[in-house]
Design an enzyme around this catalytic site. Sequence first.
Site, mmCIF file in Angstrom:
data_model
loop_
_atom_site.group_PDB
_atom_site.id
_atom_site.type_symbol
_atom_site.label_atom_id
_atom_site.label_comp_id
_atom_site.label_asym_id
_atom_site.label_seq_id
_atom_site.Cartn_x
_atom_site.Cartn_y
_atom_site.Cartn_z
ATOM 1 N N SER A 195 0.925 -0.829 0.104
ATOM 2 C CA SER A 195 0.000 0.229 0.064
ATOM 3 C C SER A 195 1.066 1.369 0.250
ATOM 4 C CB SER A 195 -0.802 0.051 1.250
ATOM 5 O OG SER A 195 -1.943 1.053 1.458
ATOM 6 N N TYR A 208 -2.393 -0.959 10.181
ATOM 7 C CA TYR A 208 -2.200 -1.572 9.023
ATOM 8 C C TYR A 208 -0.647 0.068 9.074
ATOM 9 C CZ TYR A 208 -3.999 -1.458 4.087
ATOM 10 O OH TYR A 208 -3.980 -1.696 2.406
#
Length: 322
Positions: A195, A208
């Site tokens: 990501s 995350y």
Amino acid sequence: MWIVQLYSQKKASLYLKVVMELNNLGHALIFPFNILFCILKACFGLLLPSRRKDLRGEVVLITGGGRGIGRHLGKEFAKHGAKKVILWGRTERCLKETCEEISLTTGVECHYFLCDVANREEVYKQAKVVREKVGDVTILVNNAAVVHGKSLMDSDDDALMKTQHINTLGQFWTTKAFLPRILELCHGHVVCINSILSLSSIPGAIDYCTSKASSLAFMESLTLGLLDCPGVGCTTVLPFHTNTDMFQGMKVRFPQLFPPLNPELVAQRTVDAVRTNTPFVYLPWTMHALVILKSLLPQAALEEIHRFSGCYTCMDTFKGRT
């Protein structure tokens, strides 16, 4: 006699030292030209079509393959001729539906196995089952991930640990399970769906962002470690916010300027990166500017960018799947 031997040893030692110094000097002189060659090669690569390898005969295993990006990755690899597609995940219903869809629409042999990548023993056990029932995996796609979606002080300790175990440590276990055989075959690829938040963190997703930063470091180290392994490649994909249930409710200030990515596009670009042996892919390509800005701008300016773009509050409306 011993004086002569001592003299000869010193002479040989001096000779070796001179040779090493000359060798180092030669490498130092060639180094700038090697860098220039790599830059020019990359520039020409942007202008000229790259040679794409054939995926026929490949056995692809995708973690988190039941839904989201993983679902589309399975379909995309099958569409490009993969011999077999294997899906790993924790929800049998999603895995079964995706597996049936891939088999019916592409005719490619597809299998699914229940496996929680956070569980090391389960990963090793299921890897053995896969080898016995399906065959050697040649393309490993580490896609499984979760997000808790809360600040540090609001986060449950167990939920924080769960994110790290799935998003980061899961990669260790799956790669250790399948990479040895890939190295023996001198053929294969390790893929990580990462990501852009691994490079630019946001509030409200501390679990995350941390796990993806660790995952990126893992892939950078692995990619460098496999440079001298012919036939074995690595690809890390760093997409912007993708339109899946995982980040449902996340909103930026200017969605017209920063629209969420379609999971189909992420899957297409991932498969293409594997075929062209591209080590790192930023989606969209404008995310390269983010890397440059982080290196040049002071922290105060970066904070203003976060506020202006809405990244500072984008997780306030988060209600995605954890």
